[in-house]
Design a protein around this motif. Structure first.
Motif, mmCIF file in Angstrom:
data_model
loop_
_atom_site.group_PDB
_atom_site.id
_atom_site.type_symbol
_atom_site.label_atom_id
_atom_site.label_comp_id
_atom_site.label_asym_id
_atom_site.label_seq_id
_atom_site.Cartn_x
_atom_site.Cartn_y
_atom_site.Cartn_z
ATOM 1 N N ASN A 1 0.815 -1.217 0.000
ATOM 2 C CA ASN A 1 0.000 0.000 0.000
ATOM 3 C C ASN A 1 0.849 1.268 0.000
ATOM 4 O O ASN A 1 0.492 2.274 -0.618
ATOM 5 C CB ASN A 1 -0.952 0.007 1.200
ATOM 6 C CG ASN A 1 -2.043 -1.035 1.071
ATOM 7 O OD1 ASN A 1 -2.363 -1.466 -0.038
ATOM 8 N ND2 ASN A 1 -2.614 -1.451 2.189
ATOM 9 N N PHE A 2 1.990 1.226 0.686
ATOM 10 C CA PHE A 2 2.861 2.402 0.746
ATOM 11 C C PHE A 2 3.344 2.779 -0.645
ATOM 12 O O PHE A 2 3.287 3.942 -1.042
ATOM 13 C CB PHE A 2 4.051 2.104 1.660
ATOM 14 C CG PHE A 2 5.079 3.208 1.715
ATOM 15 C CD1 PHE A 2 4.892 4.305 2.541
ATOM 16 C CD2 PHE A 2 6.225 3.160 0.937
ATOM 17 C CE1 PHE A 2 5.832 5.322 2.600
ATOM 18 C CE2 PHE A 2 7.173 4.165 0.979
ATOM 19 C CZ PHE A 2 6.971 5.263 1.818
ATOM 20 N N TYR A 3 3.795 1.798 -1.419
ATOM 21 C CA TYR A 3 4.363 2.089 -2.735
ATOM 22 C C TYR A 3 3.295 2.273 -3.809
ATOM 23 O O TYR A 3 3.612 2.681 -4.925
ATOM 24 C CB TYR A 3 5.340 0.982 -3.139
ATOM 25 C CG TYR A 3 6.566 0.950 -2.273
ATOM 26 C CD1 TYR A 3 7.600 1.865 -2.441
ATOM 27 C CD2 TYR A 3 6.691 0.027 -1.245
ATOM 28 C CE1 TYR A 3 8.713 1.856 -1.626
ATOM 29 C CE2 TYR A 3 7.806 0.003 -0.428
ATOM 30 C CZ TYR A 3 8.816 0.924 -0.629
ATOM 31 O OH TYR A 3 9.916 0.922 0.191
ATOM 32 N N GLN A 4 2.044 1.983 -3.497
ATOM 33 C CA GLN A 4 0.970 2.217 -4.443
ATOM 34 C C GLN A 4 0.468 3.656 -4.391
ATOM 35 O O GLN A 4 -0.263 4.094 -5.290
ATOM 36 C CB GLN A 4 -0.190 1.254 -4.184
ATOM 37 C CG GLN A 4 0.087 -0.173 -4.637
ATOM 38 C CD GLN A 4 -1.060 -1.117 -4.340
ATOM 39 O OE1 GLN A 4 -1.891 -0.855 -3.470
ATOM 40 N NE2 GLN A 4 -1.111 -2.229 -5.056
ATOM 41 N N GLN A 5 0.862 4.398 -3.372
ATOM 42 C CA GLN A 5 0.458 5.798 -3.290
ATOM 43 C C GLN A 5 1.204 6.600 -4.357
ATOM 44 O O GLN A 5 2.384 6.361 -4.616
ATOM 45 C CB GLN A 5 0.779 6.355 -1.908
ATOM 46 C CG GLN A 5 0.024 5.657 -0.785
ATOM 47 C CD GLN A 5 0.428 6.147 0.582
ATOM 48 O OE1 GLN A 5 0.633 7.342 0.782
ATOM 49 N NE2 GLN A 5 0.555 5.234 1.535
ATOM 50 N N PRO A 6 0.528 7.547 -4.995
ATOM 51 C CA PRO A 6 1.135 8.277 -6.124
ATOM 52 C C PRO A 6 2.487 8.905 -5.803
ATOM 53 O O PRO A 6 3.420 8.803 -6.608
ATOM 54 C CB PRO A 6 0.079 9.338 -6.455
ATOM 55 C CG PRO A 6 -1.215 8.739 -6.013
ATOM 56 C CD PRO A 6 -0.886 7.938 -4.783
ATOM 57 N N GLN B 1 4.712 8.020 -3.555
ATOM 58 C CA GLN B 1 5.742 7.011 -3.368
ATOM 59 C C GLN B 1 6.094 6.327 -4.701
ATOM 60 O O GLN B 1 7.257 6.007 -4.950
ATOM 61 C CB GLN B 1 5.283 5.960 -2.358
ATOM 62 C CG GLN B 1 5.510 6.361 -0.914
ATOM 63 C CD GLN B 1 4.656 7.536 -0.488
ATOM 64 O OE1 GLN B 1 3.462 7.571 -0.766
ATOM 65 N NE2 GLN B 1 5.258 8.519 0.175
ATOM 66 N N GLN B 2 5.089 6.130 -5.550
ATOM 67 C CA GLN B 2 5.372 5.568 -6.872
ATOM 68 C C GLN B 2 6.304 6.488 -7.653
ATOM 69 O O GLN B 2 7.272 6.035 -8.270
ATOM 70 C CB GLN B 2 4.069 5.376 -7.652
ATOM 71 C CG GLN B 2 3.289 4.137 -7.276
ATOM 72 C CD GLN B 2 2.149 3.882 -8.240
ATOM 73 O OE1 GLN B 2 1.730 4.757 -8.995
ATOM 74 N NE2 GLN B 2 1.626 2.664 -8.220
#
Length: 324
Positions: free
Chosen positions: A132-137, A139-140
């Motif tokens: 979920n952390f890396y799916q945030q815009p 963080q991506q």
């Protein structure tokens, strides 16, 4: 043997019911050139009896050492002193690696000449690790920039930014090159010794890294976890109000102004949230004012905004309840 040796540390404390599964997950690895060091941090259960058959079956390859209870960081450090490998991993005694964990890690470390890698997990309560952390815009955009199959590569600047922004992985997820380690696990930390070790490493030298969102291990979530499964107030007290201020003090002379500000804002948010979560318990006005003052000192604008937003939410809630 041409394969590099991986030294695996399992620190344990009263986990007799789970440690056999952790050890078994190491034995099932398709990558077989490993050394397993088990540090019993003062267990009062039958951990020694559970571990002894493994040591007898794999003499020299699996070793067991007992010490009086000193905490998880001290246990990891006791294991580190006995490690002989080119790569270091610390598997918590209530976690289990998938069979390809070491093979996937070593392949990336060796073929790409990386300093460290960390791998995603699944939890026993259907949690999806750090997905979920890396799916945030944001963080991506910041970290998912250089794909390599199932992996994402991180340049030194990205790895530094990530480690300052958050603890990117729990201990069981990380494998690090021995020569990249800047020190040992910080025994002052109540919980965040893994985060502190990572910050020590990436702030000491540029580190090439990689991570994968593909799950490679299982985290057991239960009421004896030191992080997962605990109440928010306990976590904020131990990490946000104890560990993070100590890390800010420890790394202050190595942090850039913007990095220091991020630390201060995060700690201010911890003070504000701790105050709000404890309000119902009526701990006393002086205590609440103390946390509010600390938050204002660390990040006045952010704290003022948080007070305003919370006040507006309470007003809206009160207004909606008052309407017939």
């Amino acid at each position: 043997m041409n394969q590099p040796l991986v030294s695996v540390i399992i620190p344990t404390y009263n986990r007799a019911s789970l440690i056999e599964n952790a050890i078994g997950s190491v034995l099932r690895q398709t990558y077989t050139h490993w050394q397993l060091v088990i540090i019993d941090d003062g267990s009062a259960d039958d951990t020694p009896a559970r571990v002894q058959p493994f040591c007898e079956a794999y003499p020299g390859k699996i070793t067991y050492h007992y010490q009086p209870n000193q905490g998880q960081a001290a246990a990891r450090n006791a294991g580190l002193r006995r490690c002989q490998g080119e790569y270091i991993a610390s598997l918590d005694s209530d976690d289990e690696w998938h069979a390809d964990f070491l093979a996937a890690s070593v392949e990336q470390l060796t073929t790409r000449n990386l300093d460290l890698v960390f791998l995603n997990w699944v939890g026993t309560y259907d949690t999806e690790g750090f997905t979920n952390f890396y799916q945030q815009p944001a963080q991506q955009k910041a970290y998912c920039t250089t794909p390599a199959g199932d992996w994402w590569l991180l340049a030194p600047a990205q790895m530094r930014q990530l480690a300052i922004e958050t603890c990117p992985s729990p201990s069981s997820a990380l494998i690090i090159r021995r020569t990249a380690l800047a020190g040992t696990w910080n025994e002052q930390m109540r919980i965040a010794d893994d985060w502190c070790l990572l910050l020590d490493t990436v702030l000491s030298r540029p580190c090439q890294a990689a991570f994968t969102l593909k799950p490679h291990w299982l985290k057991h979530v239960h009421d004896t976890n030191i992080y997962d499964g605990r109440f928010d107030t306990a976590l904020i007290r131990d990490i946000g109000l104890h560990d993070e201020p100590l890390m800010l003090e420890r790394f202050g002379d190595r942090l850039l102004p913007g990095e220091k500000r991020l630390f201060r804002e995060r700690i201010a948010t911890h003070h504000f949230n701790f105050m709000c979560l404890n309000w119902a318990n009526r701990p006393g006005l002086a205590s609440m004012l103390g946390h509010a003052a600390q938050a204002m000192r660390l990040a006045p604008w952010l704290t003022t905004q948080a007070f305003w937003e919370r006040g507006m939410r309470q007003l809206k809630k009160h207004t909606s309840q008052a309407q017939p």
